[in-house]
Motif scaffolding. Structure first.
Motif, PDB file in Angstrom:
ATOM      1  N   LYS A 291       0.818  -1.200   0.000  1.00 32.35           N
ATOM      2  CA  LYS A 291       0.000   0.000   0.000  1.00 32.35           C
ATOM      3  C   LYS A 291       0.860   1.261   0.000  1.00 32.35           C
ATOM      4  CE  LYS A 291      -3.713   1.025   3.170  1.00 32.35           C
ATOM      5  NZ  LYS A 291      -4.462   0.323   4.216  1.00 32.35           N
ATOM      6  N   VAL A 292       1.996   1.212   0.659  1.00 29.41           N
ATOM      7  CA  VAL A 292       2.839   2.405   0.742  1.00 29.41           C
ATOM      8  C   VAL A 292       4.067   2.284  -0.165  1.00 29.41           C
ATOM      9  CG1 VAL A 292       2.052   3.139   3.007  1.00 29.41           C
ATOM     10  CG2 VAL A 292       3.932   1.524   2.856  1.00 29.41           C
ATOM     11  N   ASP A 293       3.984   1.364  -1.121  1.00 27.50           N
ATOM     12  CA  ASP A 293       5.036   1.240  -2.133  1.00 27.50           C
ATOM     13  C   ASP A 293       6.408   0.876  -1.573  1.00 27.50           C
ATOM     14  OD1 ASP A 293       3.437   1.703  -4.315  1.00 27.50           O
ATOM     15  OD2 ASP A 293       3.635   3.886  -4.169  1.00 27.50           O
ATOM     16  N   VAL A 294       6.431   0.098  -0.512  1.00 26.64           N
ATOM     17  CA  VAL A 294       7.712  -0.386  -0.003  1.00 26.64           C
ATOM     18  C   VAL A 294       7.866  -1.842  -0.455  1.00 26.64           C
ATOM     19  CG1 VAL A 294       9.018  -1.008   2.072  1.00 26.64           C
ATOM     20  CG2 VAL A 294       7.734   1.134   2.009  1.00 26.64           C
ATOM     21  N   PRO A 295       8.947  -2.151  -1.174  1.00 24.55           N
ATOM     22  CA  PRO A 295       9.098  -3.526  -1.656  1.00 24.55           C
ATOM     23  C   PRO A 295       9.385  -4.498  -0.517  1.00 24.55           C
ATOM     24  CG  PRO A 295      11.039  -2.211  -2.227  1.00 24.55           C
ATOM     25  CD  PRO A 295      10.034  -1.267  -1.616  1.00 24.55           C
ATOM     26  N   VAL A 296       8.840  -5.696  -0.627  1.00 20.89           N
ATOM     27  CA  VAL A 296       9.131  -6.722   0.371  1.00 20.89           C
ATOM     28  C   VAL A 296      10.332  -7.536  -0.121  1.00 20.89           C
ATOM     29  CG1 VAL A 296       8.258  -8.811   1.469  1.00 20.89           C
ATOM     30  CG2 VAL A 296       6.802  -6.797   1.288  1.00 20.89           C
ATOM     31  N   ILE A 297      11.404  -7.518   0.660  1.00 22.29           N
ATOM     32  CA  ILE A 297      12.631  -8.219   0.261  1.00 22.29           C
ATOM     33  C   ILE A 297      12.392  -9.722   0.316  1.00 22.29           C
ATOM     34  CG2 ILE A 297      15.077  -8.579   0.790  1.00 22.29           C
ATOM     35  CD1 ILE A 297      15.065  -5.784   2.126  1.00 22.29           C
ATOM     36  N   GLY A 298      11.639 -10.148   1.325  1.00 20.65           N
ATOM     37  CA  GLY A 298      11.318 -11.561   1.409  1.00 20.65           C
ATOM     38  C   GLY A 298      10.726 -11.929   2.756  1.00 20.65           C
ATOM     39  N   MET A 299      10.389 -13.204   2.856  1.00 14.59           N
ATOM     40  CA  MET A 299       9.752 -13.708   4.069  1.00 14.59           C
ATOM     41  C   MET A 299      10.688 -14.689   4.772  1.00 14.59           C
ATOM     42  SD  MET A 299       5.912 -15.146   4.123  1.00 14.59           S
ATOM     43  CE  MET A 299       4.875 -14.005   3.296  1.00 14.59           C
ATOM     44  N   ILE A 300      10.628 -14.685   6.091  1.00 11.93           N
ATOM     45  CA  ILE A 300      11.417 -15.649   6.872  1.00 11.93           C
ATOM     46  C   ILE A 300      10.451 -16.481   7.708  1.00 11.93           C
ATOM     47  CG2 ILE A 300      13.044 -15.892   8.805  1.00 11.93           C
ATOM     48  CD1 ILE A 300      14.538 -13.475   7.806  1.00 11.93           C
ATOM     49  N   GLU A 301      10.657 -17.773   7.680  1.00 11.64           N
ATOM     50  CA  GLU A 301       9.845 -18.615   8.557  1.00 11.64           C
ATOM     51  C   GLU A 301      10.656 -18.927   9.810  1.00 11.64           C
ATOM     52  OE1 GLU A 301       7.169 -21.917   7.154  1.00 11.64           O
ATOM     53  OE2 GLU A 301       8.675 -23.134   8.150  1.00 11.64           O
ATOM     54  N   ASN A 302      10.161 -18.445  10.933  1.00 11.03           N
ATOM     55  CA  ASN A 302      10.880 -18.692  12.194  1.00 11.03           C
ATOM     56  C   ASN A 302      10.188 -19.803  12.977  1.00 11.03           C
ATOM     57  OD1 ASN A 302      12.807 -18.335  14.219  1.00 11.03           O
ATOM     58  ND2 ASN A 302      11.550 -16.845  15.304  1.00 11.03           N
ATOM     59  N   MET A 303      10.956 -20.437  13.846  1.00 11.60           N
ATOM     60  CA  MET A 303      10.466 -21.550  14.672  1.00 11.60           C
ATOM     61  C   MET A 303       9.906 -22.639  13.756  1.00 11.60           C
ATOM     62  SD  MET A 303       8.773 -19.497  17.820  1.00 11.60           S
ATOM     63  CE  MET A 303       9.321 -17.865  18.287  1.00 11.60           C
ATOM     64  N   SER A 304      10.656 -22.850  12.722  1.00 11.81           N
ATOM     65  CA  SER A 304      10.214 -23.712  11.650  1.00 11.81           C
ATOM     66  C   SER A 304      10.213 -25.169  12.074  1.00 11.81           C
ATOM     67  CB  SER A 304      11.178 -23.489  10.492  1.00 11.81           C
ATOM     68  OG  SER A 304      10.712 -24.059   9.341  1.00 11.81           O
TER      69      SER A 304
END
Ligand SMILES: Nc1ncnc2c1ncn2[C@@H]1O[C@H](COP(=O)(O)OP(=O)(O)O)[C@@H](O)[C@H]1O
Ligand SMILES: [Mg+2]
Length: 377
Positions: A291-304
């Motif tokens: 919505k605010v035009d900030v790119p998402v670098i990526g996702m991290i799955e924690n406590m996987s």
């Protein structure tokens, strides 16, 4: 002493401070907002015309001094916020957030503000890249990851800072073993960040007392975050910080949206656990940054996954791989999965984030740095 009486004394002290332009005292002029007095601590915002922001700093200091002289008050925090006109306040509640393009010139003066969203101008800072570590909800390991990622970036040779902007639960002081002490000021009255593990560190936890949870109002959140960016010596124009990692408040409400808008973010990393509920929150986080035009670098799955320290058996406590699937669904990069381990818990909670999962964080740091380098080119 009765609380109310003390608050009145604080207000009376503030009545001695006059706005140089109107000549009115700042209470009568309605410039003081959000005044809270508790446990010897006073906190308030002074609303000013953003165009006069610089000249109002002395007013802010005078106000702080005046309140400090009230018997029974030990600490004072006064913050300048941009005054909201009635028109812009009405617009702000209905308008969609404006994007990065409509904002400010580099000298910090605000342009016309049709949506009333530019309470504080976006900043021009001696920092090359600011990245946010965010999560839809608390307790997923956002702070742990922000701290370890920052340490890994510093170890990789980047000049790195960590801004703990989690107003609901600042944790950088504890995780980095730093005392909750207000940083020193330099000659220009800027805060000198604490240093630990090769990082410059600033936390809302240095500015407030831990034991009493604060009730934050919108303008205060903005001012606090704004100050921790603008009034901290992160770097110099000729010796910039390479990367500032921001530990965001969890969630996707106003405070988070404000940050995402006001801070010139190069990108965001979203942390989730594999549970469906957390993933739903992660989806909201992603939508917010979009919505605010900030790119998402990526996702991290924690406590996987959980590796039993006794028998090395690996079990999937919260399910496994959910975030990876979700990232694929959302066309967003999947950065890594981090297992649930006792050493991460023990070390980070003991103020010693010495990379229990060193290799994992090293590779995430590499991915983040590559992303930022590509952006520069
Ligand atoms: N991968 C992990 N393995 C073990 N404990 C973890 C892990 N990630 C986080 N923790 C622990 O979980 C708790 C919450 O983590 P924290 O980073 O404070 O979450 P958040 O910032 O999202 O609220 C802390 O006690 C932390 O040490
Ligand atoms: Mg946290």
């Amino acid at each position: 002493m009765m609380k109310k009486a003390l608050k009145t004394k604080v207000e009376n002290a503030l009545r001695k401070i006059h706005d140089p332009e109107s000549g009115q005292d700042i209470i009568s002029a309605g410039m003081v907002s959000g005044l809270q007095v508790a446990n010897g601590r006073a906190l308030f915002a002074i609303e000013v015309d953003p165009a006069r922001g610089n000249e109002m700093e002395s007013l802010r200091q005078q106000s702080e001094q005046a309140v400090k002289s009230v018997r029974g008050i030990k600490h004072v925090t006064a913050a300048l916020t941009a005054r909201r006109t009635e028109q812009s306040a009405a617009a702000a509640s209905s308008a969609a957030p404006s994007s990065a393009s409509s904002v400010t010139s580099s000298n910090g003066a605000a342009h016309a503000d049709p949506h009333g969203m530019e309470k504080n101008p976006r900043l021009s800072l001696p920092i090359k890249h600011i990245i946010a570590v965010a999560s839809g909800k608390g307790g997923v390991g956002k702070s742990t990851i922000a701290v370890n990622l920052a340490v890994a970036l510093a170890e990789a040779g980047y000049k790195t800072g960590l801004l703990d902007a989690d107003i609901y639960g600042p944790s950088a002081p504890r995780m980095l073993g730093l005392p909750n002490e207000k940083p020193d000021l330099n000659d220009q009255k800027q805060l000198i960040p604490h240093e630990a593990h090769g990082l410059k560190v600033m936390s809302i936890g240095f500015m407030i007392e831990e034991e009493k949870p604060m009730i934050w109002r919108g303008p205060m959140v903005q001012s606090a975050i704004y100050q921790m960016l603008r009034d901290v010596v992160w770097g110099k124009q000729d010796d910039m910080l390479d990367i500032l990692v921001v530990d965001m408040p969890p969630g996707t409400g106003d405070a988070q949206l404000t940050m995402a808008q006001k801070v010139p973010l190069s990108g965001a990393v979203i942390v989730s656990t594999p549970q469906d509920i957390a993933l739903l929150d992660a989806r909201r986080g992603l939508a917010m940054f979009e919505k605010v035009d900030v790119p998402v670098i990526g996702m991290i799955e924690n406590m996987s996954t959980f590796k039993c320290p006794h028998c090395d058996h690996e079990s999937h406590i919260f399910g496994h791989g959910g975030a990876k699937e979700e990232a694929a669904n959302l066309h967003c990069d999947f950065l890594c999965e981090i297992p649930l381990t006792l050493d991460i818990r023990e070390q980070s909670d003991a103020g010693n984030p010495v990379l229990a999962q060193g290799a994992v964080f090293k590779s995430v740091a590499q991915k983040v740095a590559d992303y930022l380098r590509d952006k520069d080119e």
